[in-house]
Scaffold this active site. Structure first.
Site, PDB file in Angstrom:
ATOM      1  N   HIS A  65       0.875  -1.050   0.139  1.00 27.01           N
ATOM      2  CA  HIS A  65       0.102  -0.139  -0.006  1.00 27.01           C
ATOM      3  C   HIS A  65       0.842   1.153   0.113  1.00 27.01           C
ATOM      4  CE1 HIS A  65       0.820  -0.496   4.272  1.00 27.01           C
ATOM      5  NE2 HIS A  65       0.216   0.750   4.625  1.00 27.01           N
ATOM      6  N   HIS A  67       1.406   3.885   1.720  1.00 27.51           N
ATOM      7  CA  HIS A  67       1.803   4.661   3.122  1.00 27.51           C
ATOM      8  C   HIS A  67       3.538   4.851   3.012  1.00 27.51           C
ATOM      9  CE1 HIS A  67      -1.725   4.161   6.094  1.00 27.51           C
ATOM     10  NE2 HIS A  67      -1.811   5.161   5.325  1.00 27.51           N
ATOM     11  N   ASP A  69       6.021   4.501   4.801  1.00 28.77           N
ATOM     12  CA  ASP A  69       6.882   3.413   5.509  1.00 28.77           C
ATOM     13  C   ASP A  69       6.919   2.358   4.701  1.00 28.77           C
ATOM     14  OD1 ASP A  69       4.461   3.470   6.529  1.00 28.77           O
ATOM     15  OD2 ASP A  69       5.191   2.464   8.327  1.00 28.77           O
ATOM     16  N   HIS A  70       6.208   2.354   3.438  1.00 33.57           N
ATOM     17  CA  HIS A  70       5.967   1.041   2.763  1.00 33.57           C
ATOM     18  C   HIS A  70       6.573   1.435   1.273  1.00 33.57           C
ATOM     19  CE1 HIS A  70       3.676  -1.254   5.666  1.00 33.57           C
ATOM     20  NE2 HIS A  70       3.481  -0.014   6.004  1.00 33.57           N
ATOM     21  N   HIS A 126      -7.257  -0.823   5.997  1.00 29.86           N
ATOM     22  CA  HIS A 126      -6.215   0.184   6.702  1.00 29.86           C
ATOM     23  C   HIS A 126      -6.155   1.401   5.597  1.00 29.86           C
ATOM     24  CE1 HIS A 126      -2.530   1.189   8.128  1.00 29.86           C
ATOM     25  NE2 HIS A 126      -1.840   1.212   7.409  1.00 29.86           N
ATOM     26  N   ASP A 144       0.090  -4.226   6.159  1.00 28.14           N
ATOM     27  CA  ASP A 144      -0.652  -3.324   7.401  1.00 28.14           C
ATOM     28  C   ASP A 144      -2.089  -3.735   7.708  1.00 28.14           C
ATOM     29  OD1 ASP A 144       1.759  -2.161   8.017  1.00 28.14           O
ATOM     30  OD2 ASP A 144       1.085  -0.102   7.634  1.00 28.14           O
ATOM     31  N   HIS A 183       5.218  -4.573  10.538  1.00 28.07           N
ATOM     32  CA  HIS A 183       5.474  -4.174  11.738  1.00 28.07           C
ATOM     33  C   HIS A 183       5.760  -4.829  12.916  1.00 28.07           C
ATOM     34  CE1 HIS A 183       4.999   0.438  10.451  1.00 28.07           C
ATOM     35  NE2 HIS A 183       3.915  -0.337   9.923  1.00 28.07           N
TER      36      HIS A 183
HETATM   37 ZN   LIG Z   1       0.094   1.810   6.541  1.00 28.93          ZN
END
Ligand SMILES: [Zn+2]
Length: 270
Positions: A65, A67, A69-70, A126, A144, A183
């Protein structure tokens, strides 16, 4: 508890777990033929370091996805490997939120890579563009959506969408499936789980095991789906104990219980 180091030579590719920052994981998939793919790309440096150490050519980025941090390292990885195929879902492609995306993966689509076959599943909740990579070797990269002992926050989707993602999609995978989430949230997730499911013996035993692993700086991820059914409150929304803890009666639809659980977890500071 299994982890990446336990992969046997019979699996089509090895999974190298790369911890990034405080709690992110990127995963390098290595079929032992000099190529590699990465699932999510928080930061380039640790990924490039593992690639360089192994003399590996990155062929694919599998983003779950959009975000930061991805996908944060996509551009740097593309600069280092200009032919890399950048994969993501349709929604994120249409909203142009995965940098450098070259391939749109559709729900239910299968593709071959690294001697294995992957089935792509859309799991919006999410975020609305979230996808999961489910391999025939019973390994699923779930980003996530599902965490060990928990689930992702509902930033864009609804509790009903998360209910579908957990019970109708990921929950239908083989019970032996290893779940690679993005995570290391397990310890906090289990702390919350104990507040709504305090007499669950398996949960209590796992909590001790997880505390011991974390005290030694070891990862707790991946988990197995069968274990999630036993300890993850978001997969136990039919449990009378959990319903009672949330003041939900037995006739409440499951997604309402899940929504109440998610709201409670959002405010949990235990
Ligand atoms: Zn995320």
């Amino acid at each position: 508890m299994d982890n990446a180091a336990s992969m046997t030579p019979s699996t089509p590719f090895d999974v190298v777990q790369i911890p990034v920052w405080t709690d992110n994981y990127a995963y390098l998939l290595c079929p032992r033929d000099g190529t590699a793919a990465v699932v999510d790309s928080p930061e380039a440096e640790p990924i490039l370091e593992v690639l360089s150490q192994g003399g590996l050519q990155l062929t694919h980025i599998f983003n779950t996805h959009h975000h930061f941090d991805h996908i944060g390292a996509n551009q740097e990885l593309i600069a280092a490997f200009p032919d890399v195929v950048v994969c993501g879902g349709r929604y994120d492609a249409e909203h142009q939120r995965i940098p450098g995306q070259t391939r749109i993966l559709e729900d239910g689509e299968t593709f071959e890579w690294g001697g294995d076959r992957c089935t792509v599943r859309e799991v919006p909740a999410h975020t609305l563009g979230h996808i999961a990579y489910c391999w025939d070797s019973n390994r699923a990269f779930v980003g996530d959506t599902l965490f060990f002992g928990g689930c992702g926050r509902l930033f864009e989707g609804t509790a009903a969408m998360m209910d579908r993602a957990l019970y109708e999609v990921l929950g239908r995978l083989d019970n032996s499936t290893l779940l690679y989430c993005a995570h290391e949230y397990t310890e906090a997730n289990l702390r919350f789980a104990r507040t709504v499911d305090p007499h669950n013996a398996e949960l209590l035993a796992l909590s001790e095991e997880v505390a011991s692993l974390r005290a030694r700086g070891k990862p707790t991820v991946p988990s197995r789906l069968e274990q999630e059914w036993a300890i993850n409150p978001f997969l136990r929304c039919d449990s009378p104990t959990i319903r009672q803890a949330l003041n939900c009666d037995t006739s409440s639809p499951r997604h309402e219980v899940l929504g109440a659980l998610r709201t409670l977890k959002d405010g949990f500071r235990g």
